[in-house]
Design a protein around this motif. Structure first.
Motif, mmCIF file in Angstrom:
data_model
loop_
_atom_site.group_PDB
_atom_site.id
_atom_site.type_symbol
_atom_site.label_atom_id
_atom_site.label_comp_id
_atom_site.label_asym_id
_atom_site.label_seq_id
_atom_site.Cartn_x
_atom_site.Cartn_y
_atom_site.Cartn_z
ATOM 1 N N UNK A 166 0.850 -1.183 0.000
ATOM 2 C CA UNK A 166 0.000 0.000 0.000
ATOM 3 C C UNK A 166 0.890 1.238 0.000
ATOM 4 N N UNK A 167 1.002 1.837 -1.154
ATOM 5 C CA UNK A 167 1.899 2.975 -1.332
ATOM 6 C C UNK A 167 1.375 3.836 -2.462
ATOM 7 N N UNK A 168 1.884 5.033 -2.576
ATOM 8 C CA UNK A 168 1.531 5.875 -3.719
ATOM 9 C C UNK A 168 2.288 5.385 -4.947
ATOM 10 N N UNK A 169 1.656 5.518 -6.113
ATOM 11 C CA UNK A 169 2.255 5.073 -7.364
ATOM 12 C C UNK A 169 2.038 6.116 -8.444
ATOM 13 N N UNK A 184 2.115 12.256 -15.866
ATOM 14 C CA UNK A 184 1.844 11.249 -14.856
ATOM 15 C C UNK A 184 1.102 11.899 -13.705
ATOM 16 N N UNK A 185 0.372 11.104 -12.962
ATOM 17 C CA UNK A 185 -0.283 11.585 -11.757
ATOM 18 C C UNK A 185 0.083 10.656 -10.614
ATOM 19 N N UNK A 186 0.203 11.206 -9.427
ATOM 20 C CA UNK A 186 0.502 10.408 -8.249
ATOM 21 C C UNK A 186 -0.813 9.897 -7.666
ATOM 22 N N UNK A 187 -0.916 8.577 -7.511
ATOM 23 C CA UNK A 187 -2.156 7.956 -7.046
ATOM 24 C C UNK A 187 -1.903 7.327 -5.686
ATOM 25 N N UNK A 188 -2.696 7.726 -4.714
ATOM 26 C CA UNK A 188 -2.580 7.175 -3.366
ATOM 27 C C UNK A 188 -3.455 5.936 -3.187
ATOM 28 N N UNK A 189 -4.472 5.793 -3.999
ATOM 29 C CA UNK A 189 -5.452 4.721 -3.864
ATOM 30 C C UNK A 189 -4.835 3.376 -4.232
ATOM 31 N N UNK A 209 7.938 -0.024 -9.484
ATOM 32 C CA UNK A 209 9.367 -0.284 -9.334
ATOM 33 C C UNK A 209 9.700 -1.291 -8.247
ATOM 34 N N UNK A 210 8.755 -1.558 -7.345
ATOM 35 C CA UNK A 210 8.993 -2.491 -6.262
ATOM 36 C C UNK A 210 8.251 -3.804 -6.535
ATOM 37 N N UNK A 211 8.626 -4.904 -5.833
ATOM 38 C CA UNK A 211 7.836 -6.130 -5.947
ATOM 39 C C UNK A 211 6.366 -5.830 -5.685
ATOM 40 N N UNK A 212 5.503 -6.336 -6.548
ATOM 41 C CA UNK A 212 4.101 -5.922 -6.542
ATOM 42 C C UNK A 212 3.183 -7.135 -6.566
ATOM 43 N N UNK A 213 2.084 -7.026 -5.838
ATOM 44 C CA UNK A 213 1.018 -8.018 -5.860
ATOM 45 C C UNK A 213 -0.285 -7.307 -6.192
ATOM 46 N N UNK A 214 -1.030 -7.862 -7.143
ATOM 47 C CA UNK A 214 -2.312 -7.277 -7.514
ATOM 48 C C UNK A 214 -3.368 -8.375 -7.477
#
Length: 290
Positions: A166-169, A184-189, A209-214
Motif C-alpha cells: 500500500x503505497x503511492x504510485x 503522470x499523476x501520483x495515485x494514493x489509492x 518499481x517495487x515487488x508488486x502483488x495485484x
C-alpha cells in the motif's frame, strides 16, 4: 495445437500459437478463470507481448537508418512456438528466429516461455536471449484476461482490484493509443472498485518499481486471482468499457507504448530493454487462483 498441464488443483491449457494460455480450470469448483476469446468483443485469451508492448507511433520504428513496420504488441502472440520440454505439470515453449522476423525486427533472438504449476499457483517464466552480434532492443509483457464475474449471481461491479504494498504510485496517462508526453499523476489509492468508466480511455497504467502483488476479487464471493512479480516495471489493467466485455486483464510489462511525440528511434524508445550479444534475461510472474 493445444497442450494440457495439470495437478490436483488446476488444469491449464496452452496452445503453441503464441504460447498462449487458453484455459485455467479449478478442479474442485469447475470455475474457468480465463476469458474465452469472444470474437465479437476481444478475440484473445492471454497473449505474450514481444518484441514490443503497446503501439508504435505510426506502427513503425527505426534502427540503423532503416525503418521497420510492426503492429501493436509485436509478433510473438501470432507466431507458432515449438515445444521444448513437456512434463505433467509444466511446459516450455521456444520461439526462435527465422527469415520472416528479420523483415520486421533486425535482431536474432530466442524467446522461451515456461508454464509451471505449484499447487494452485501458475508460474509464468520468460527468457529472452540475444543470439546476435550486436546489442538487442526489445520489450516484453504478459496480457492474461480473467473472467469477471467468475461465478453465477455476481456482476462486474462486485469486483475490485487491490495492489500491495500500500503505497503511492505513478499513473501514466495516454494520448489515444500512445503515452502522453511527460504526463503522470501520483495515485494514493490502492483499492479500485471495478467500474466500466475506468476504461473509457483504454488501459490504466501504473509504474511498479517495487515487488508488486495485484488481486482481482469480489466483495460477495471467495474466488479471484492474485498476480505477483518482482521483474516487471509497469502494470497495465485493461478491459473494454462495453457491458459484454466480461473480463479484466492484469498485464505485467517491461516496456510501454510509444509516446505521442516519439521520434521513432528504437534506442530512444520509452522503457526499452536491451541485451548485449550472448546475454539473456529472465522475467517471472506468478498467478494464484482461488
Amino acid at each position: 495445437m493445444e497442450f494440457v498441464i495439470e495437478n490436483q488443483h488446476l488444469a491449464v491449457t496452452v496452445k503453441d500459437k503464441g504460447a498462449e494460455i487458453t484455459s485455467v480450470i479449478a478442479k474442485n469448483t469447475g470455475i474457468e478463470y480465463i476469458w474465452q476469446a469472444d470474437e465479437k468483443v476481444w478475440n484473445r485469451h492471454a497473449p505474450i507481448l514481444f518484441p514490443f508492448v503497446g503501439r508504435l507511433k505510426d506502427d513503425t520504428f527505426r534502427h540503423n537508418d532503416k525503418t521497420y513496420t510492426m503492429g501493436q504488441h509485436g509478433f510473438a502472440r501470432d507466431s507458432k512456438f515449438s515445444v521444448h520440454e513437456r512434463l505433467s505439470d509444466s511446459i516450455t515453449f521456444i520461439l526462435a528466429p527465422n527469415g520472416d522476423f528479420k523483415d520486421v525486427y533486425p535482431f536474432l533472438f530466442e524467446l522461451q516461455l515456461t508454464y509451471q504449476l505449484f499447487e494452485s499457483q501458475l508460474s509464468v517464466s520468460y527468457k529472452v536471449k540475444n543470439l546476435d552480434t550486436k546489442k538487442m532492443y526489445f520489450s516484453i509483457g504478459g496480457h492474461p484476461g480473467f473472467n469477471v464475474p467468475l461465478t453465477a449471481g455476481e456482476t462486474f461491479e462486485d469486483y475490485y482490484i487491490k495492489m500491495t504494498p500500500e503505497t503511492s504510485r505513478q499513473r501514466l496517462l495516454l494520448d489515444g493509443p500512445y503515452l502522453a508526453p511527460e504526463k503522470t499523476v501520483e495515485v494514493e489509492q490502492n483499492r479500485f472498485p471495478l467500474q466500466r468508466d475506468l476504461f473509457l480511455n483504454d488501459a490504466i497504467i501504473f509504474k511498479t518499481p517495487e515487488p508488486t502483488t495485484v488481486t482481482l476479487a469480489s466483495d460477495i464471493s471467495e474466488h479471484g486471482v492474485t498476480m505477483s512479480y518482482e521483474d516487471f516495471e509497469y502494470l497495465g489493467i485493461w478491459t473494454k468499457p462495453q457491458k459484454d466485455a466480461t473480463y479484466v486483464c492484469l498485464e505485467p510489462w517491461c516496456g510501454l507504448a510509444d509516446r505521442s511525440d516519439s521520434d521513432g528511434e528504437l534506442e530512444r524508445k520509452t522503457a526499452i530493454q536491451s541485451l548485449e550479444p550472448g546475454n539473456k534475461r529472465y522475467y517471472v510472474h506468478r498467478i494464484d487462483f482461488f
